[in-house]
Structures are given as C-alpha cells and as structure tokens.
Write a protein that holds these residues in place. Structure first.
Motif, PDB file in Angstrom:
ATOM      1  N   SER A  82       0.825  -1.210   0.000  1.00 51.97           N
ATOM      2  CA  SER A  82       0.000   0.000   0.000  1.00 51.97           C
ATOM      3  C   SER A  82       0.855   1.254   0.000  1.00 51.97           C
ATOM      4  CB  SER A  82      -0.964   0.005   1.190  1.00 51.97           C
ATOM      5  OG  SER A  82      -0.260   0.188   2.397  1.00 51.97           O
ATOM      6  N   SER A  96      -1.729   9.322   1.948  1.00 50.64           N
ATOM      7  CA  SER A  96      -2.871   8.514   1.512  1.00 50.64           C
ATOM      8  C   SER A  96      -3.634   9.284   0.448  1.00 50.64           C
ATOM      9  CB  SER A  96      -3.798   8.159   2.682  1.00 50.64           C
ATOM     10  OG  SER A  96      -4.494   9.295   3.135  1.00 50.64           O
ATOM     11  N   SER A  97      -4.289   8.534  -0.431  1.00 49.70           N
ATOM     12  CA  SER A  97      -5.105   9.182  -1.452  1.00 49.70           C
ATOM     13  C   SER A  97      -6.187   8.224  -1.915  1.00 49.70           C
ATOM     14  CB  SER A  97      -4.258   9.624  -2.648  1.00 49.70           C
ATOM     15  OG  SER A  97      -3.819   8.517  -3.392  1.00 49.70           O
ATOM     16  N   SER A  98      -7.308   8.799  -2.263  1.00 40.16           N
ATOM     17  CA  SER A  98      -8.376   8.029  -2.884  1.00 40.16           C
ATOM     18  C   SER A  98      -9.023   8.948  -3.897  1.00 40.16           C
ATOM     19  CB  SER A  98      -9.395   7.547  -1.848  1.00 40.16           C
ATOM     20  OG  SER A  98     -10.018   8.643  -1.222  1.00 40.16           O
ATOM     21  N   THR A  99      -9.100   8.490  -5.128  1.00 41.72           N
ATOM     22  CA  THR A  99      -9.692   9.306  -6.177  1.00 41.72           C
ATOM     23  C   THR A  99     -10.658   8.473  -7.000  1.00 41.72           C
ATOM     24  OG1 THR A  99      -7.869   8.825  -7.675  1.00 41.72           O
ATOM     25  CG2 THR A  99      -7.693  10.833  -6.384  1.00 41.72           C
ATOM     26  N   ARG A 100     -11.680   9.167  -7.474  1.00 40.42           N
ATOM     27  CA  ARG A 100     -12.618   8.598  -8.433  1.00 40.42           C
ATOM     28  C   ARG A 100     -12.571   9.512  -9.649  1.00 40.42           C
ATOM     29  NH1 ARG A 100     -15.798   4.716  -5.774  1.00 40.42           N
ATOM     30  NH2 ARG A 100     -15.849   4.991  -3.538  1.00 40.42           N
ATOM     31  N   GLY A 126     -12.046  13.298  -5.071  1.00 37.93           N
ATOM     32  CA  GLY A 126     -10.987  12.586  -4.378  1.00 37.93           C
ATOM     33  C   GLY A 126     -10.565  13.273  -3.103  1.00 37.93           C
ATOM     34  N   LYS A 127      -9.656  12.610  -2.403  1.00 34.88           N
ATOM     35  CA  LYS A 127      -9.109  13.119  -1.152  1.00 34.88           C
ATOM     36  C   LYS A 127      -7.639  12.726  -1.103  1.00 34.88           C
ATOM     37  CE  LYS A 127      -9.526  12.696   3.842  1.00 34.88           C
ATOM     38  NZ  LYS A 127     -10.214  12.033   4.936  1.00 34.88           N
ATOM     39  N   ILE A 176       0.312   4.063  -3.005  1.00 35.87           N
ATOM     40  CA  ILE A 176      -0.306   5.338  -2.660  1.00 35.87           C
ATOM     41  C   ILE A 176       0.374   6.509  -3.368  1.00 35.87           C
ATOM     42  CG2 ILE A 176      -0.615   6.994  -0.774  1.00 35.87           C
ATOM     43  CD1 ILE A 176      -1.265   4.601   1.007  1.00 35.87           C
ATOM     44  N   THR A 183      -9.540  17.818  -0.358  1.00 37.08           N
ATOM     45  CA  THR A 183     -10.647  17.102  -0.989  1.00 37.08           C
ATOM     46  C   THR A 183     -11.045  17.923  -2.216  1.00 37.08           C
ATOM     47  OG1 THR A 183     -12.249  18.202   0.451  1.00 37.08           O
ATOM     48  CG2 THR A 183     -11.518  16.019   1.113  1.00 37.08           C
ATOM     49  N   ASP A 223      -4.121  10.101 -11.159  1.00 31.47           N
ATOM     50  CA  ASP A 223      -5.554   9.876 -11.028  1.00 31.47           C
ATOM     51  C   ASP A 223      -6.385  11.154 -11.102  1.00 31.47           C
ATOM     52  OD1 ASP A 223      -5.030   7.224 -10.843  1.00 31.47           O
ATOM     53  OD2 ASP A 223      -5.382   7.060  -8.699  1.00 31.47           O
TER      54      ASP A 223
END
Length: 161
Positions: free
Chosen positions: A15, A75-79, A83-84, A19, A102, A26
C-alpha cells in the motif's frame, strides 16, 4: 499465525508503494487556458491563472507551490470526478505541515477543492489554514498572462512561476 503476520506486513508495504504515484495520475488534467480561482474564506486566494498542458496539476498551482518536490502523499483516494489526498509537506527546513485536500469537478469546465493545512509554529501552537475554493474555466489566456502566471484579482499584481 506467522503467515497472517507476513501477509499483513506485505499488504502494508504494498500500500505504501501504491499510494504515492496515485496522486497526479488519477487527477484529471485541466483544460489548458485561463482559470479563475476564488476562495470565499481566504482573501489571498483570488486570482486568474494561465494553465498549459504540461503543467496542469491543480495541487501544484492552486494548493501548494512545488507540491511534487515538497510534499509526500501519505494517503489518497480518487474517483473520476472527486478525491481526497493527505500529505506531509516541508514548510521550513525543520517544520513539516499536514495537508488534507478534498476535490470534485470535471477539470474541463470547473472544479472545487477544500484544503486544510496544520503545522506547529515556533511557539509550539498548532496553526490551521483553511481554503474552500471554486475554480472555473474562462477560455483563452490573455496576452499578458503566459503559462504558469497568476494575476491577483484585487491588486492586479502578476506572479511569475
């Protein structure tokens, strides 16, 4: 039990490697041209900027100048359209800041973002800087703004990259 621990450690290490590269790749690229940024809660965040195709990462131009070199994504999360991102950024040689961003939008006609920056000042007190910004595409860049330049709305002052 040993297999479980190895699997858990392996997943944690994997991970970490997955990340960091996710951030810029993204986030959809912005349309090249003139963008208008306005943050209602930050009087210093009000400008127009000329964006080129080669340097169109909003983190680097809107949130933290030199993000790629001064910040490490934790950390990252994108759609597709939101995202964040959490990162640790160099504020000074001895001081790091925690940054949380965000965002949402299509990055062709507009997007918005919220950034929260926290750091401990020289007196040991935690400071928090906040910005909620809306950014809209305004077409072609005017002749006085070359790619990478920002023009402050209130003062008319032009910042060069």
């Amino acid at each position: 039990m040993l297999v479980f621990k190895r699997t858990l450690i392996g997943a944690a290490l994997l991970s970490v490697f997955l990340i960091s590269p996710a951030t810029a790749k993204d986030i959809p690229p912005r349309t090249a041209g003139l963008w208008l940024l306005k943050a209602e809660d930050n009087p210093f965040a009000d400008w127009s900027m000329c964006i080129e195709e080669d340097r169109n990462d909003f983190l680097d131009t809107d949130v933290w100048d030199n993000f790629a070199n001064e910040c490490k994504v934790t950390s990252s999360s994108t759609r597709k359209s939101s995202g964040k991102i959490d990162a640790t950024c160099k504020l000074t040689e001895k001081t790091d800041a925690k940054l949380q961003v965000t965002f949402s939008g299509d990055f062709k006609t507009g997007y918005s973002f919220e950034s929260v920056t926290r750091f401990v000042n020289a007196l040991g007190k935690t400071n928090t800087l906040h910005a909620n910004a809306k950014v809209t595409y305004a077409g072609k860049c005017p002749t006085e703004l070359k790619p990478g330049m920002k023009k402050m709305t209130k003062s008319g002052f032009i910042l060069r990259p």
